[in-house]
Design a protein around this motif. Structure first.
Motif, PDB file in Angstrom:
ATOM      1  N   GLN A  45       6.192 -33.925  -0.876  1.00  0.00           N
ATOM      2  CA  GLN A  45       6.305 -34.041   0.577  1.00  0.00           C
ATOM      3  C   GLN A  45       6.241 -32.690   1.274  1.00  0.00           C
ATOM      4  OE1 GLN A  45       6.193 -36.817   2.276  1.00  0.00           O
ATOM      5  NE2 GLN A  45       6.046 -37.988   0.382  1.00  0.00           N
ATOM      6  N   SER A  46       6.937 -31.671   0.721  1.00  0.00           N
ATOM      7  CA  SER A  46       6.933 -30.350   1.353  1.00  0.00           C
ATOM      8  C   SER A  46       6.184 -29.382   0.439  1.00  0.00           C
ATOM      9  CB  SER A  46       8.357 -29.867   1.603  1.00  0.00           C
ATOM     10  OG  SER A  46       9.019 -29.695   0.376  1.00  0.00           O
ATOM     11  N   ASP A  47       5.000 -29.058   0.836  1.00  0.00           N
ATOM     12  CA  ASP A  47       4.162 -28.160   0.049  1.00  0.00           C
ATOM     13  C   ASP A  47       4.164 -26.801   0.742  1.00  0.00           C
ATOM     14  OD1 ASP A  47       2.505 -27.200  -1.844  1.00  0.00           O
ATOM     15  OD2 ASP A  47       0.706 -28.188  -1.098  1.00  0.00           O
ATOM     16  N   ASN A  48       4.982 -25.893   0.239  1.00  0.00           N
ATOM     17  CA  ASN A  48       5.132 -24.579   0.854  1.00  0.00           C
ATOM     18  C   ASN A  48       4.547 -23.524  -0.078  1.00  0.00           C
ATOM     19  OD1 ASN A  48       5.841 -22.405   2.391  1.00  0.00           O
ATOM     20  ND2 ASN A  48       8.037 -22.562   2.010  1.00  0.00           N
ATOM     21  N   ILE A  49       3.478 -22.874   0.360  1.00  0.00           N
ATOM     22  CA  ILE A  49       2.848 -21.823  -0.428  1.00  0.00           C
ATOM     23  C   ILE A  49       3.177 -20.489   0.222  1.00  0.00           C
ATOM     24  CG2 ILE A  49       0.661 -20.888  -1.251  1.00  0.00           C
ATOM     25  CD1 ILE A  49      -0.420 -23.760  -1.094  1.00  0.00           C
ATOM     26  N   PRO A  50       3.828 -19.566  -0.504  1.00  0.00           N
ATOM     27  CA  PRO A  50       4.199 -18.279   0.097  1.00  0.00           C
ATOM     28  C   PRO A  50       2.974 -17.370   0.249  1.00  0.00           C
ATOM     29  CG  PRO A  50       4.864 -18.344  -2.193  1.00  0.00           C
ATOM     30  CD  PRO A  50       4.319 -19.696  -1.864  1.00  0.00           C
ATOM     31  N   THR A  51       2.413 -17.327   1.445  1.00  0.00           N
ATOM     32  CA  THR A  51       1.203 -16.545   1.656  1.00  0.00           C
ATOM     33  C   THR A  51       1.491 -15.053   1.735  1.00  0.00           C
ATOM     34  OG1 THR A  51       1.401 -16.893   4.029  1.00  0.00           O
ATOM     35  CG2 THR A  51      -0.022 -18.403   2.801  1.00  0.00           C
ATOM     36  N   ARG A  52       2.696 -14.664   2.084  1.00  0.00           N
ATOM     37  CA  ARG A  52       3.013 -13.230   2.131  1.00  0.00           C
ATOM     38  C   ARG A  52       2.893 -12.609   0.748  1.00  0.00           C
ATOM     39  NH1 ARG A  52       8.314 -13.374   5.955  1.00  0.00           N
ATOM     40  NH2 ARG A  52       7.216 -13.854   7.884  1.00  0.00           N
ATOM     41  N   LEU A  53       3.397 -13.290  -0.257  1.00  0.00           N
ATOM     42  CA  LEU A  53       3.307 -12.772  -1.612  1.00  0.00           C
ATOM     43  C   LEU A  53       1.861 -12.769  -2.107  1.00  0.00           C
ATOM     44  CD1 LEU A  53       6.394 -14.477  -3.271  1.00  0.00           C
ATOM     45  CD2 LEU A  53       6.164 -12.116  -2.529  1.00  0.00           C
ATOM     46  N   LEU A  59      -2.745  -5.994   1.093  1.00  0.00           N
ATOM     47  CA  LEU A  59      -2.247  -5.169   2.186  1.00  0.00           C
ATOM     48  C   LEU A  59      -1.810  -3.796   1.697  1.00  0.00           C
ATOM     49  CD1 LEU A  59      -0.212  -7.843   4.168  1.00  0.00           C
ATOM     50  CD2 LEU A  59      -2.429  -6.842   4.751  1.00  0.00           C
ATOM     51  N   ALA A  60      -1.210  -3.734   0.509  1.00  0.00           N
ATOM     52  CA  ALA A  60      -0.792  -2.443  -0.037  1.00  0.00           C
ATOM     53  C   ALA A  60      -2.009  -1.568  -0.340  1.00  0.00           C
ATOM     54  CB  ALA A  60       0.029  -2.652  -1.304  1.00  0.00           C
ATOM     55  N   LEU A  61      -3.065  -2.146  -0.901  1.00  0.00           N
ATOM     56  CA  LEU A  61      -4.270  -1.378  -1.193  1.00  0.00           C
ATOM     57  C   LEU A  61      -4.973  -0.948   0.084  1.00  0.00           C
ATOM     58  CD1 LEU A  61      -5.746  -3.310  -4.222  1.00  0.00           C
ATOM     59  CD2 LEU A  61      -4.680  -1.066  -4.225  1.00  0.00           C
ATOM     60  N   ALA A  62      -4.988  -1.812   1.089  1.00  0.00           N
ATOM     61  CA  ALA A  62      -5.648  -1.470   2.348  1.00  0.00           C
ATOM     62  C   ALA A  62      -4.917  -0.334   3.053  1.00  0.00           C
ATOM     63  CB  ALA A  62      -5.715  -2.698   3.250  1.00  0.00           C
ATOM     64  N   SER A  63      -3.592  -0.343   3.033  1.00  0.00           N
ATOM     65  CA  SER A  63      -2.858   0.733   3.695  1.00  0.00           C
ATOM     66  C   SER A  63      -3.034   2.038   2.924  1.00  0.00           C
ATOM     67  CB  SER A  63      -1.383   0.379   3.827  1.00  0.00           C
ATOM     68  OG  SER A  63      -0.780   0.331   2.553  1.00  0.00           O
ATOM     69  N   ARG A  64      -3.101   1.965   1.587  1.00  0.00           N
ATOM     70  CA  ARG A  64      -3.308   3.176   0.795  1.00  0.00           C
ATOM     71  C   ARG A  64      -4.697   3.756   1.069  1.00  0.00           C
ATOM     72  NH1 ARG A  64      -2.551   2.887  -5.520  1.00  0.00           N
ATOM     73  NH2 ARG A  64      -0.434   2.499  -4.842  1.00  0.00           N
ATOM     74  N   ARG A  65      -5.704   2.902   1.199  1.00  0.00           N
ATOM     75  CA  ARG A  65      -7.056   3.375   1.455  1.00  0.00           C
ATOM     76  C   ARG A  65      -7.156   4.007   2.838  1.00  0.00           C
ATOM     77  NH1 ARG A  65     -12.348   3.409   0.319  1.00  0.00           N
ATOM     78  NH2 ARG A  65     -13.841   2.796   1.894  1.00  0.00           N
ATOM     79  N   SER A  66      -6.538   3.406   3.849  1.00  0.00           N
ATOM     80  CA  SER A  66      -6.622   3.982   5.191  1.00  0.00           C
ATOM     81  C   SER A  66      -5.897   5.318   5.252  1.00  0.00           C
ATOM     82  CB  SER A  66      -6.058   3.010   6.225  1.00  0.00           C
ATOM     83  OG  SER A  66      -4.682   2.810   6.006  1.00  0.00           O
ATOM     84  N   THR A  67      -4.786   5.455   4.526  1.00  0.00           N
ATOM     85  CA  THR A  67      -4.081   6.734   4.471  1.00  0.00           C
ATOM     86  C   THR A  67      -4.932   7.766   3.759  1.00  0.00           C
ATOM     87  OG1 THR A  67      -1.998   5.536   4.357  1.00  0.00           O
ATOM     88  CG2 THR A  67      -1.945   7.850   3.736  1.00  0.00           C
ATOM     89  N   TRP A  68      -5.616   7.367   2.692  1.00  0.00           N
ATOM     90  CA  TRP A  68      -6.464   8.275   1.942  1.00  0.00           C
ATOM     91  C   TRP A  68      -7.653   8.734   2.783  1.00  0.00           C
ATOM     92  CZ3 TRP A  68     -11.497   7.206   0.124  1.00  0.00           C
ATOM     93  CH2 TRP A  68     -12.030   8.180  -0.712  1.00  0.00           C
ATOM     94  N   LEU A  69      -8.282   7.796   3.513  1.00  0.00           N
ATOM     95  CA  LEU A  69      -9.414   8.172   4.356  1.00  0.00           C
ATOM     96  C   LEU A  69      -8.971   9.086   5.489  1.00  0.00           C
ATOM     97  CD1 LEU A  69     -11.503   4.893   4.604  1.00  0.00           C
ATOM     98  CD2 LEU A  69     -12.125   7.022   3.471  1.00  0.00           C
ATOM     99  N   ALA A  70      -7.805   8.837   6.048  1.00  0.00           N
ATOM    100  CA  ALA A  70      -7.310   9.693   7.121  1.00  0.00           C
ATOM    101  C   ALA A  70      -7.031  11.095   6.604  1.00  0.00           C
ATOM    102  CB  ALA A  70      -6.046   9.087   7.735  1.00  0.00           C
ATOM    103  N   SER A  71      -6.522  11.226   5.392  1.00  0.00           N
ATOM    104  CA  SER A  71      -6.245  12.553   4.853  1.00  0.00           C
ATOM    105  C   SER A  71      -7.529  13.288   4.501  1.00  0.00           C
ATOM    106  CB  SER A  71      -5.343  12.448   3.623  1.00  0.00           C
ATOM    107  OG  SER A  71      -6.040  11.860   2.556  1.00  0.00           O
ATOM    108  N   CYS A  72      -8.580  12.549   4.156  1.00  0.00           N
ATOM    109  CA  CYS A  72      -9.848  13.186   3.815  1.00  0.00           C
ATOM    110  C   CYS A  72     -10.591  13.670   5.047  1.00  0.00           C
ATOM    111  CB  CYS A  72     -10.745  12.222   3.056  1.00  0.00           C
ATOM    112  SG  CYS A  72     -10.241  11.978   1.361  1.00  0.00           S
TER     113      CYS A  72
END
Length: 96
Positions: A45-53, A59-72
Motif C-alpha cells: 500500500q505504501s511504496d516509499n522509495i528514498p530518492t535522496r539516497l 550530487l557529491a560528484l557534481a559538487s566536487r567537479r564544479s569546485t575543481w573547475l572553479a579552482s582550475c
C-alpha cells in the motif's frame, strides 16, 4: 557519401521493421499453473522509495567537479601552470 547511403539504408530497414511489428497481432501470454504464485504476492500500500539516497552520489560528484573547475579557471596561468604553482595534469586550463 557512402556512409550517408549506409546510414539511410539502416534507418529505412529499422523503420520497415518497426512498421511490420506495429501491425502484428498482440501477444497473449498464457500464465502456467506452476508460476501463478508469482502473481499472488500482496500489493504494497505504501511504496516509499528514498530518492535522496539514490541521487546522493551524483550530487557529491557534481559538487566536487564544479569546485575543481572553479579552482582550475579562477586564477590566470603563470609560467605554464596556475598561479600558486599547483598544476593539475587533467585541469582544462593547463597546457600540456
Amino acid at each position: 557519401m557512402r556512409e550517408l547511403a549506409i546510414e539511410i539504408g539502416v534507418r529505412a530497414l529499422l523503420f520497415g521493421v518497426f512498421v511490420f511489428t506495429e501491425f502484428l497481432d498482440p501477444f497473449q501470454r498464457v500464465i502456467q499453473p506452476e508460476e501463478i504464485w508469482l502473481y499472488k504476492n500482496p500489493l504494497v500500500q505504501s511504496d516509499n522509495i528514498p530518492t535522496r539516497l539514490m541521487f546522493l552520489p551524483f550530487l557529491a560528484l557534481a559538487s566536487r567537479r564544479s569546485t575543481w573547475l572553479a579552482s582550475c579557471t579562477a586564477s590566470p596561468r603563470v609560467g605554464g601552470g596556475r598561479a600558486g604553482g599547483c598544476v593539475l595534469p587533467s585541469c582544462p586550463s593547463t597546457a600540456p
